[in-house]
Scaffold this motif. Structure first.
Motif, PDB file in Angstrom:
ATOM      1  N   ASP A 343     -23.023-124.003   9.879  1.00  0.00           N
ATOM      2  CA  ASP A 343     -23.089-122.685  10.515  1.00  0.00           C
ATOM      3  C   ASP A 343     -23.752-121.709   9.545  1.00  0.00           C
ATOM      4  OD1 ASP A 343     -22.753-120.462  12.073  1.00  0.00           O
ATOM      5  OD2 ASP A 343     -20.565-120.417  11.980  1.00  0.00           O
ATOM      6  N   VAL A 347     -22.116-117.877  12.858  1.00  0.00           N
ATOM      7  CA  VAL A 347     -21.904-117.665  14.291  1.00  0.00           C
ATOM      8  C   VAL A 347     -20.413-117.683  14.624  1.00  0.00           C
ATOM      9  CG1 VAL A 347     -22.276-118.677  16.588  1.00  0.00           C
ATOM     10  CG2 VAL A 347     -24.152-118.591  14.936  1.00  0.00           C
ATOM     11  N   GLU A 348     -19.667-118.554  13.951  1.00  0.00           N
ATOM     12  CA  GLU A 348     -18.223-118.666  14.212  1.00  0.00           C
ATOM     13  C   GLU A 348     -17.374-117.939  13.176  1.00  0.00           C
ATOM     14  OE1 GLU A 348     -17.850-122.836  16.694  1.00  0.00           O
ATOM     15  OE2 GLU A 348     -16.933-122.692  14.730  1.00  0.00           O
ATOM     16  N   LYS A 353     -20.888-124.909   5.661  1.00  0.00           N
ATOM     17  CA  LYS A 353     -21.103-126.244   6.187  1.00  0.00           C
ATOM     18  C   LYS A 353     -19.860-127.077   5.895  1.00  0.00           C
ATOM     19  CE  LYS A 353     -24.635-129.917   6.016  1.00  0.00           C
ATOM     20  NZ  LYS A 353     -25.944-130.297   5.415  1.00  0.00           N
ATOM     21  N   MET A 366     -25.164-124.821  14.075  1.00  0.00           N
ATOM     22  CA  MET A 366     -24.836-123.725  14.979  1.00  0.00           C
ATOM     23  C   MET A 366     -25.989-122.727  15.020  1.00  0.00           C
ATOM     24  SD  MET A 366     -21.947-124.369  16.268  1.00  0.00           S
ATOM     25  CE  MET A 366     -20.343-125.135  16.045  1.00  0.00           C
ATOM     26  N   GLY A 394     -25.174-124.310  19.562  1.00  0.00           N
ATOM     27  CA  GLY A 394     -25.373-125.338  18.550  1.00  0.00           C
ATOM     28  C   GLY A 394     -26.238-126.457  19.080  1.00  0.00           C
TER      29      GLY A 394
END
Length: 487
Positions: A343, A347-348, A353, A366, A394
Motif C-alpha cells: 500500500d 490507501v488503507e 508493505k 493497492m 487494488g
C-alpha cells in the motif's frame, strides 16, 4: 404522478426496519402500486453495485428487488463504509467522496442533506409510494443537530413516521415510550403510529402491553409482528445479522474478520441443505474438519490480515492446507492469500508493505482507483455462467494468475494454486449462480439442487404475506402523505 411517502424509524439499530420495508414494498407492489425504497444515510460494509456502477447498501438493493425495481444510487444517496473504529469511507450518490474521521463527519456534512433531498425527489417523481427507512434511532438526541437519517430528514420532507420497537431484545414498552419522552415537539408531530416487531409466541399475550404503549403515547398501534422465521433466507444487511447456519455434511468455515465486507457471498451457500456455514468469532480456533475455509471480503485488508493473525487463524489456515483442505479467498480474502500486499500511498492507512499468507503466488498493490462494476463471467471449468460484482481498490498479479478460474470477456479473473486447492477472485456474488455453485460444491464432494434466486423471491412473498396478516396495511397506507413539490 404525485407520490406519497411513509418513513419507518426504529427505537434502535437492528430492530428489523430493513426487513419491514422490504416486506411492505412487496405487499404494496402486489396491490398495484409502484414503490421505491429510500434510505438517506446508511452505514454498512455490505454494499451492492447498481447497474450504473454506483454503491448502495445491500438492504436497499434487497428492498428494490422486493419492489420489482433495479437498484439505483438514489435509493441510498449517502453510504458510510467503516474502515476503522473512528473513520469511514463516504459514498455520495454511489461515488466515493473520500474518507472522514467520525468527528470530522459529525462537524461537516456539507452537501449531504442536499444530495439526499435531490435523490429523494428524483425517486419520488417516478413512483406512487416511497418507503423511507431511518437509521439507528431518533432517540439519539446527541445526533439530532445536522441529522439527515431520521427526524432531520422526516422534518425536511414532511414525512409521517411509524416507530418500530423490537420486543425480542426486551423492554419494548420503555423503548417506545422512552423515545417519545426525549423527542422535541417538532419531531413528535411527525409520528403517526407504532409497530412492535419480532414477537415470539402467542401475540395475544401482549395485548395489554400494546394497549399500554398506546395509552402512554397517544399513538395508534399498527400491528404486533411475530418473528419471521424465513428471514435467514434473505441477504444479511450487516455483521450483526450474519450467523452460522446448520445444514448438511459439507462444512464451510468463515473467520469473522473485524471489517468483513460484502459477505452476501455466504447467503447462497447457507441456503444449501447439504452445507453448514460456520462463522468463527474472535478467540476461537478454526475447526480442523472443514471442507473449505472461505476468507471473505474486507474493508481494510491489511488491518484484517493483522486481526486474522492475532486470532491465530493464519496457523489454522496453513494447517488446514497441509491436511489437504480447500481454501477460497474473495476480494480482500484473495489479497490476503498472496505473498505480499503493498500500500505505497496509504490507501488503507499508513503506507507500507506486508507479507500475506503465501498460499497463492501473487502480489497485490493497492491504488486509489476503485473498481465498482457489475460483472458477468464464465467459469473456465465447464463454461458455466456467473453473475456478480466487483468492489475493490487494488490490483493483483503473479504466476498463479495464469491459472485463473474465471473469464470476464477477454480478461482472465482470479488465481489458483498449482494443485487447485487454493483459489482467489475479486468477483463477489458468484455463488448466486445455481449451475456454478453446484459445480463448485461437487468439487468438494457434495450435491446441490437448490435454486437460490427463486428461494429469495418465495421468501419475499412469504414476508409480504406475514405482514398482511399482522399489520393493518390499509391503515398504514392511509397514513402516507403526499411528497411536497419542489419550489
Amino acid at each position: 404522478m404525485t407520490a406519497r411517502a411513509l418513513m419507518i424509524q426504529g427505537t434502535g439499530s437492528n430492530v428489523g426496519k430493513s426487513l419491514l420495508v422490504a416486506g411492505l414494498a412487496r405487499a404494496f407492489v402486489r396491490r398495484g402500486l409502484k414503490v421505491a425504497p429510500f434510505k438517506s444515510q446508511n452505514m454498512s460494509n455490505n454494499a451492492a453495485v447498481t447497474p450504473e456502477g454506483g454503491e448502495i447498501g445491500r438492504a436497499q438493493a434487497l428492498q428494490a428487488r422486493a419492489a420489482g425495481l433495479a437498484p439505483h444510487v438514489d435509493m441510498n444517496p449517502v453510504l458510510l463504509k467503516p474502515e476503522s473504529d473512528t473513520g469511514a469511507q463516504v459514498i455520495v450518490q454511489g461515488k466515493r467522496r473520500g474518507t472522514q474521521a467520525a468527528g470530522s463527519f459529525m462537524r461537516d456534512k456539507t452537501g449531504l442533506l442536499e444530495a439526499a433531498l435531490d435523490s429523494y425527489h428524483r425517486l419520488a417523481a417516478q413512483v406512487d409510494l416511497v418507503l423511507i427507512e431511518g437509521a439507528g434511532s431518533p432517540a439519539e438526541t446527541n445526533l439530532r443537530q445536522g441529522d439527515i437519517a431520521n427526524m432531520g430528514f422526516a422534518c425536511a420532507v414532511q414525512a409521517p413516521v411509524v416507530l418500530v420497537g423490537d420486543i425480542h431484545r426486551g423492554g419494548v414498552i420503555a423503548q417506545i415510550v422512552g423515545t417519545q419522552a426525549v423527542l422535541e415537539h417538532q419531531d413528535l408531530d411527525r409520528i403517526v403510529g407504532f409497530i412492535v416487531n419480532r414477537f415470539r409466541g402467542d401475540i395475544s399475550l401482549f395485548d395489554a402491553g400494546r394497549d399500554d404503549i398506546a395509552r402512554r403515547t397517544g399513538w395508534p398501534a399498527l400491528g404486533v409482528v411475530p418473528w419471521f422465521w424465513g428471514a435467514w433466507k434473505l441477504p444479511a444487511e450487516d455483521m450483526m445479522d450474519i450467523a452460522s447456519r446448520k445444514g448438511g455434511a459439507c462444512k464451510i468455515v468463515v473467520p469473522q474478520l473485524e471489517r468483513m465486507a460484502n459477505f452476501d457471498d455466504l447467503d447462497p451457500l447457507a441456503a444449501e441443505p447439504e452445507v453448514t456455514v460456520e462463522i468463527i468469532p474472535a478467540g476461537k480456533a478454526l475447526p480442523g474438519d472443514a471442507d473449505l475455509v472461505l476468507i471473505p471480503g474486507s474493508k481494510s485488508t491489511i488491518g484484517d490480515l493483522a486481526y486474522l493473525r492475532a486470532q491465530g487463524w493464519d496457523i489454522d489456515i496453513l494447517a488446514h492446507h497441509r491436511r489437504g483442505g480447500h481454501i477460497l479467498g474473495l476480494c480482500g480474502g484473495y489479497q490476503m492469500l498472496g505473498k505480499t500486499i503493498d500500500d505505497p500511498h496509504g490507501v488503507e492507512g499508513t503506507p507500507g508493505k506486508v507479507a500475506g499468507l503465501g498460499l497463492l503466488d501473487v502480489h497485490t498493490v493497492m491504488s486509489d482507483e476503485k473498481r465498482v462494476t457489475l460483472t458477468t463471467a464464465t467459469s473456465r471449468d465447464g463454461d458455466l455462467p456467473v453473475s456478480g460484482y466487483e468492489i475493490h481498490m487494488g490490483r493483483t498479479t503473479g504466476p498463479d494468475c495464469s491459472r485463473a478460474w474465471l473469464q470476464v470477456g477477454a480478461r482472465a479473473e482470479g488465481a489458483a494454486s498449482a494443485d487447485g486447492r487454493v483459489l482467489g477472485s475479486y468477483l463477489h456474488g458468484l455463488f448466486s449462480s445455481d449451475p456454478f455453485r453446484a459445480r463448485f460444491l461437487s468439487s468438494l464432494g457434495y450435491d446441490s439442487h437448490s435454486q437460490y434466486d427463486a428461494g429469495v423471491e418465495q421468501t419475499l412473498d412469504a414476508l409480504a404475506d406475514h405482514l398482511e396478516q399482522h399489520i393493518d396495511l390499509e391503515l398504514l397506507l392511509s397514513l402516507a402523505t403526499e411528497v411536497p413539490r419542489l419550489e
